[in-house]
Design a protein around this motif. Structure first.
Motif, short mmCIF file in Angstrom:
data_model
loop_
_atom_site.label_atom_id
_atom_site.label_comp_id
_atom_site.label_asym_id
_atom_site.label_seq_id
_atom_site.Cartn_x
_atom_site.Cartn_y
_atom_site.Cartn_z
N ARG A 137 -4.90 8.30 -20.83
CA ARG A 137 -5.35 9.13 -19.71
C ARG A 137 -4.65 10.48 -19.72
NH1 ARG A 137 -6.93 6.06 -14.47
NH2 ARG A 137 -6.17 8.02 -13.61
N ALA A 138 -3.38 10.49 -20.11
CA ALA A 138 -2.63 11.74 -20.13
C ALA A 138 -3.22 12.72 -21.14
CB ALA A 138 -1.15 11.46 -20.46
N ALA A 139 -3.60 12.21 -22.33
CA ALA A 139 -4.18 13.07 -23.37
C ALA A 139 -5.52 13.63 -22.92
CB ALA A 139 -4.34 12.28 -24.66
N VAL A 140 -6.34 12.79 -22.29
CA VAL A 140 -7.64 13.25 -21.80
C VAL A 140 -7.46 14.29 -20.70
CG1 VAL A 140 -9.72 12.55 -20.56
CG2 VAL A 140 -8.86 11.14 -22.44
N HIS A 141 -6.53 14.01 -19.79
CA HIS A 141 -6.31 14.94 -18.68
C HIS A 141 -5.86 16.30 -19.19
CE1 HIS A 141 -4.07 16.64 -15.18
NE2 HIS A 141 -5.18 16.28 -14.58
N GLN A 142 -4.99 16.31 -20.19
CA GLN A 142 -4.52 17.58 -20.75
C GLN A 142 -5.68 18.37 -21.35
OE1 GLN A 142 -1.94 17.42 -24.24
NE2 GLN A 142 -0.69 19.08 -23.38
N GLN A 143 -6.58 17.70 -22.04
CA GLN A 143 -7.74 18.38 -22.61
C GLN A 143 -8.64 18.93 -21.50
OE1 GLN A 143 -8.56 19.14 -25.68
NE2 GLN A 143 -6.86 18.11 -26.71
#
Length: 248
Positions: A45-51
């Motif tokens: 979720r963190a990687a998606v949110h950053q994108q």
């Protein structure tokens, strides 16, 4: 050092990930949440949110009131530019030429551009017509056959955006009737004494990317014959754009 021995430039993995997010969101019919994207992409979720935060800052994405994300109209603008640069008009041209020869009236290809139907290709038979249209002309969505077609096959997001910009969008049952018929007509609502007929043009994914139309003076246009010919040529165009057929 020869060209063959030079190190090959590698693609940026972060950019590829951003494009992957854009494509995934584009395939959704509504705004999506971080958790949904994470499951779809197999990322944290963190990687998606950053994108998503990055794409939002760049103007490609926006967050809705309920916290979900969706594409902005920048994607639509780039998409319309891609249609032009990808030679949409050139690929449709052979069918347009055949339609002009058969009906002997003006034939056009239009795309949805902001709140108008914009002609990107237009052909006329070799005689004077009382129809004042040119390539790059903009037609009102609600009063032209092409405009009606583009709205009938538009996504809900596109229709909502048109409404927000003050465009009068036909009732849902009227749009459904156009889709059921497979074409739309207009008679004198935009140009006095001129009848227009338009049919949708679809891309390989089944999305409507344009409207193929013909127009001529109502006093001489055989609507039944013209409609039959238009639908036949539109089918040819859709075969070409879907990759199932070539220029005949």
């Amino acid at each position: 050092m020869s060209e063959e021995s030079k190190p090959r430039t590698q693609p940026l993995s972060t950019t590829l990930k951003s494009l992957g997010v854009l494509e995934t969101v584009a395939q959704a019919e509504r705004s999506v949440r971080v958790s949904e994207l994470a499951r779809e992409l197999g990322w944290s979720r963190a990687a998606v949110h950053q994108q998503l935060v990055t794409l939002t800052a760049a103007g490609w994405m926006e967050q809705t009131d309920d916290g979900a994300y969706r594409l902005t109209l920048r994607a639509a603008w780039v998409g319309q530019s891609a249609l032009r640069q990808a030679g949409l008009a050139d690929r449709v041209l052979p069918a347009m030429e055949r339609l002009v020869e058969e009906i002997r009236e003006a034939v056009s290809l239009a795309i949805l551009e902001r709140d108008t139907a914009t002609i990107i290709q237009r052909l006329e038979p070799g005689r004077t017509l009382q129809v004042d249209l040119r390539a790059e002309a903009q037609m009102p969505l609600g009063r032209s056959a092409s405009g009606k077609v583009l709205m009938a096959w538009a996504t809900e997001r596109q229709l909502d955006d048109l409404r927000n910009r003050g465009v009068e969008v036909p009732a849902a049952e009227d749009l459904a009737a156009i889709r059921e018929a497979g074409y739309a007509t207009s008679s004198g609502r935009w140009l006095d004494g001129v009848t227009g007929i338009a049919a949708p043009v679809f891309d390989v994914h089944g999305g409507c990317v344009g409207a193929l139309s013909l127009a001529g003076p109502a006093s001489r246009l055989d609507v039944e014959k013209a409609t039959t010919a238009l639908l036949r040529r539109a089918e040819e165009v859709n075969e070409v754009l879907s990759g199932k057929g070539g220029a005949r």
